[in-house]
Design a protein around this motif. Structure first.
Motif, PDB file in Angstrom:
ATOM      1  N   PHE A   3      10.965 -13.005  -7.498  1.00  0.00           N
ATOM      2  CA  PHE A   3      10.162 -13.615  -7.786  1.00  0.00           C
ATOM      3  C   PHE A   3      10.781 -14.413  -8.844  1.00  0.00           C
ATOM      4  CE2 PHE A   3       7.820 -10.095  -5.731  1.00  0.00           C
ATOM      5  CZ  PHE A   3       7.011 -11.088  -5.267  1.00  0.00           C
ATOM      6  N   ILE A   4      11.514 -14.267  -9.820  1.00  0.00           N
ATOM      7  CA  ILE A   4      12.490 -15.071 -10.812  1.00  0.00           C
ATOM      8  C   ILE A   4      12.742 -16.481 -10.155  1.00  0.00           C
ATOM      9  CG2 ILE A   4      13.860 -15.753 -12.835  1.00  0.00           C
ATOM     10  CD1 ILE A   4      13.296 -11.923 -13.920  1.00  0.00           C
ATOM     11  N   SER A  50      10.293 -18.831  -7.977  1.00  0.00           N
ATOM     12  CA  SER A  50       8.749 -19.139  -9.107  1.00  0.00           C
ATOM     13  C   SER A  50       9.514 -20.397  -9.327  1.00  0.00           C
ATOM     14  CB  SER A  50       8.888 -18.772 -10.528  1.00  0.00           C
ATOM     15  OG  SER A  50       7.965 -17.158 -10.214  1.00  0.00           O
ATOM     16  N   TYR A  62      10.620 -22.688  -6.141  1.00  0.00           N
ATOM     17  CA  TYR A  62       8.968 -23.172  -5.554  1.00  0.00           C
ATOM     18  C   TYR A  62       9.222 -24.654  -6.133  1.00  0.00           C
ATOM     19  CZ  TYR A  62       4.506 -24.647  -4.432  1.00  0.00           C
ATOM     20  OH  TYR A  62       3.396 -25.604  -3.894  1.00  0.00           O
ATOM     21  N   VAL A  63       9.299 -24.456  -7.498  1.00  0.00           N
ATOM     22  CA  VAL A  63       8.700 -25.557  -8.306  1.00  0.00           C
ATOM     23  C   VAL A  63      10.454 -27.041  -8.045  1.00  0.00           C
ATOM     24  CG1 VAL A  63       8.978 -26.717 -10.967  1.00  0.00           C
ATOM     25  CG2 VAL A  63       7.310 -24.876 -10.231  1.00  0.00           C
ATOM     26  N   PHE A 114       2.774 -23.645  -0.556  1.00  0.00           N
ATOM     27  CA  PHE A 114       2.627 -23.068  -1.351  1.00  0.00           C
ATOM     28  C   PHE A 114       2.698 -21.110  -0.967  1.00  0.00           C
ATOM     29  CE2 PHE A 114       1.814 -18.535  -4.504  1.00  0.00           C
ATOM     30  CZ  PHE A 114       2.809 -18.403  -4.989  1.00  0.00           C
ATOM     31  N   PHE A 135       6.426 -19.311   0.369  1.00  0.00           N
ATOM     32  CA  PHE A 135       6.318 -17.948   0.026  1.00  0.00           C
ATOM     33  C   PHE A 135       6.942 -17.420   1.483  1.00  0.00           C
ATOM     34  CE2 PHE A 135       4.911 -13.883  -0.493  1.00  0.00           C
ATOM     35  CZ  PHE A 135       5.474 -13.196  -1.029  1.00  0.00           C
TER      36      PHE A 135
END
Length: 123
Positions: free
Chosen positions: A48-49, A52, A55-56, A72, A76
């Motif tokens: 999850f780190i 994030s 994705y950006v 998104f 995911f």
């Protein structure tokens, strides 16, 4: 898209992938070290780190796209699906060292994601 633009996109994806991989790897190792955590828990948090960041960075820099909820969700789905696949593979291939085990998981994830993101997520 011409071949030079495609190659540049792959290089950007690779560079950001290396950074995201290092973020994942270092996060997982720190969690294992500080909390004596299991490989599964440490990799879940690290996923999850790194997700994030990825994705950006991928949205803005690699695919020159805008943020959108559907993108998104697709992003995911691809990342999580790859994570699950990697976890299953890592349970089949047993390695005694948690650090090497994590490295295996991190190495498998980016193998297919570029193609799926290019032709589905950011199409």
């Amino acid at each position: 898209m011409n071949i030079n633009a495609f190659i540049a996109q792959i290089i950007k994806y690779g560079l950001l992938g290396v950074i995201a991989t290092l973020i994942h790897l270092l996060s997982a190792w720190v969690i294992i070290y500080l909390f004596a955590s299991t490989v599964f828990i440490s990799n879940t948090v690290a996923f999850f780190i790194a997700f994030s960041f990825s994705y950006v960075a991928q949205t803005l820099y690699v695919f020159n796209s805008q943020f959108h909820i559907l993108k998104f969700v697709k992003f995911f789905a691809v990342q999580f699906g790859t994570f699950i696949f990697s976890f299953l593979i890592s349970n089949i291939i047993v390695i005694q060292s948690s650090y090497l085990h994590t490295l295996l998981i991190v190495a498998i994830m980016p193998l297919i994601t570029f193609t799926i993101h290019k032709f589905w997520t950011f199409k």
